[in-house]
Design a protein around this motif. Structure first.
Motif, short mmCIF file in Angstrom:
data_model
loop_
_atom_site.label_atom_id
_atom_site.label_comp_id
_atom_site.label_asym_id
_atom_site.label_seq_id
_atom_site.Cartn_x
_atom_site.Cartn_y
_atom_site.Cartn_z
N UNK A 165 0.55 -1.19 -0.25
CA UNK A 165 -0.06 0.11 0.01
C UNK A 165 0.73 1.13 -0.10
N UNK A 166 0.96 1.93 -1.10
CA UNK A 166 1.61 3.29 -1.19
C UNK A 166 1.15 4.29 -0.89
N UNK A 215 -3.07 4.02 -2.94
CA UNK A 215 -3.52 2.98 -3.40
C UNK A 215 -2.59 1.63 -3.54
N UNK A 216 -3.24 0.55 -3.95
CA UNK A 216 -2.31 -0.52 -3.76
C UNK A 216 -1.39 -0.64 -4.93
N UNK A 236 -8.63 3.89 -1.37
CA UNK A 236 -8.26 4.31 -0.14
C UNK A 236 -8.32 2.92 0.49
N UNK A 237 -7.05 2.23 0.85
CA UNK A 237 -6.87 0.97 1.49
C UNK A 237 -5.71 1.05 2.55
N UNK A 281 -10.80 -0.62 3.82
CA UNK A 281 -10.93 0.58 2.85
C UNK A 281 -12.14 1.27 3.33
N UNK A 282 -12.35 2.44 2.42
CA UNK A 282 -13.39 3.28 2.53
C UNK A 282 -14.32 3.54 1.57
N UNK A 283 -15.75 4.06 2.00
CA UNK A 283 -16.77 3.95 1.11
C UNK A 283 -16.82 5.43 0.59
#
Length: 478
Positions: free
Chosen positions: A309-310, A331-332, A353-354, A375-377
């Motif tokens: 995850x960057x 993100x990934x 967004x993770x 993650x977010x919604x």
């Protein structure tokens, strides 16, 4: 030694001391938890999670996720039933503060330490132990892990046994994210420090004995922070982002961490057989957590594939009015590093967004298919580090599946494999979640074969479980 005068600090304005992050002080035992749905009878073991939980109201400063006393939260599963227990990791500093009835040490940024009149000569002027980030079981030991220090050994009932230095072989300790090789049984660890050698790596054998003592990593000539690592069959993978410790700034009241993007980020590939390091360098980025890594082929010069995850830059803590949208999430990402040429290419796999990525631990260091991440919604009312959904990424197809948790704030998902099944697609994902509307906490069991359908079982935890950090599934040992 004189006690430092605490700087002006208002803990009521620190987001990570509020809401779903707010600490709890009661240690609780609860048998036969109330369950909605049905707990799979195949789940036989302990789900255990660690996290920062100040025993007393902090003084001076509070820097999430590094500061805070460790608190372990365990759910024991067997025969379709569940019980719960939480316990503080009882460090000497925590016990001294309990005798005083208040906080005596400040957060890392404030540099507040007690004097001998408050804590006696052995603890006077020392910094507190902070084994509050992760927990692992290896070589007959269960360990509560700090950012970079000696872990604390825990017994089967979550009582603290004491500081662990591996029979004196690792006196400086280890960091919070060791990696256990599922093939060899070795636990590979690293440790960073404020004095030379600034970065070392070590190996602990399957039986718990240290087989490689602290080995310096070449090319690291000043203290820097590295939170996580990855492992392949051939390499220890360390991502050296430009986050440097600045003690002079800290003593002058500034930040003890300095982000220097002009230095770029280097990925070090350290041969596990002790050969010279290899690697690659590129533009600056930060990572808190790796997903997994593997060698992309059998040859000596085969590329290393690293998923992580960057983040655009390092952030710790948050401003009092900070919101999730302020985070520089990236993100990934997949990095491909060619040891022979020093070339690195990075590819964005998923721009969501993770954080808190996990895979089936039986595939650490090998190709995997599924990764689960918090993650977010898109809600704007979540705090930094707070997530309201779980995302599953399929490394084979590039597809993602999401379960939206509604009013629940979810933690790191951990995989519990189906006994007797070798595929990472069979089993359950486990996590704690807290309802933002009423503060109730739940233990969730989500099926790996149909994760977006949501939990097949929810066990009500009788106390709130603060949002925390990392945990593990510990199947009952035969």
């Amino acid at each position: 030694m004189k006690t430092h005068v605490p700087p002006r600090f208002d803990p009521t304005r620190v987001p990570h001391l509020l809401g779903s992050f707010a600490p709890v002080t009661e240690e609780v035992d609860a048998a036969d938890l109330e369950v909605t749905g049905e707990l799979p009878p195949s789940l036989d073991g302990l789900y255990l999670r660690n996290g920062p939980n100040p025993r007393f109201t902090p003084i001076g400063s509070y820097l999430y996720p590094i500061d805070g006393d460790g608190m372990l939260h365990g759910v024991w599963l067997s025969g379709g039933r569940a019980r719960y227990r939480n316990r503080f990791v009882r460090t000497p500093a925590l016990e001294a503060e309990e005798r005083a009835g208040r906080a005596l040490w400040g957060g890392l940024e404030s540099m507040i330490v007690p004097d001998a009149d408050q804590v006696g000569p052995e603890l006077a002027g020392t910094f507190r132990d902070l084994p509050d980030i992760n927990v692992v079981r290896h070589g007959g030991r269960m360990l509560a892990l700090a950012e970079s220090a000696c872990p604390f050994r825990i017994d089967a009932g979550l009582a603290t046994v004491g500081r662990e230095d591996f029979d004196g072989a690792l006196p400086a300790g280890i960091t919070a994210h060791p990696k256990i090789d599922p093939v060899t049984g070795e636990m590979v660890v690293f440790c960073y420090g404020l004095e030379p050698p600034y970065l070392t790596w070590s190996v602990i054998g399957r039986d718990g004995a240290v087989t490689r003592g602290p080995t310096p990593v070449d090319g690291v000539d000043e203290p820097m922070m590295i939170h996580d690592m990855a492992l392949t069959g051939r390499y220890v993978v360390l991502v050296l982002a430009p986050a440097f410790f600045d003690l002079a700034a800290a003593m002058a009241g500034g930040s003890f961490l300095s982000w220097r993007p002009e230095r770029g980020t280097r990925v070090a590939l350290i041969p596990r057989d002790g050969g010279p390091p290899r690697g690659a360098a590129g533009g600056a980025f930060w990572l808190w957590h790796t997903v997994n890594a593997h060698d992309d082929g059998p040859g000596e010069d085969a590329a290393v594939v690293l998923d992580y995850v960057q983040w655009a830059r390092l952030t710790v803590g948050s401003s009092p009015d900070g919101a999730a949208g302020d985070e520089p999430s990236g993100g990934l990402v997949r990095a491909r590093i060619e040891p022979a040429t020093g070339r690195m290419t990075r590819t964005l796999l998923d721009d969501s967004r993770v954080e808190f990525p996990r895979v089936d631990d039986r595939l650490i260091g090998r190709p995997y298919r599924y990764a689960a991440l918090a993650t977010g919604t898109g809600r704007t009312d979540l705090l930094p580090g707070e997530y309201d959904a779980v995302r599953w990424y399929d490394a084979e197809t590039g597809d993602s599946r999401v379960w939206e948790a509604g009013n629940l704030s979810v933690g790191e998902p951990v995989f519990a494999p189906e006994p007797g099944r070798n595929s990472d697609g069979h089993g359950h994902w486990l996590t704690f979640a807290t309802d933002r509307t009423d503060g109730s906490s739940w233990f969730l069991v989500i099926p790996a074969e149909d994760p977006e359908a949501g939990p097949v079982a929810r066990a009500r935890i009788p106390v709130r479980v603060p949002l925390g950090l990392h945990g593990c599934w510990l199947p009952t040992e035969a």
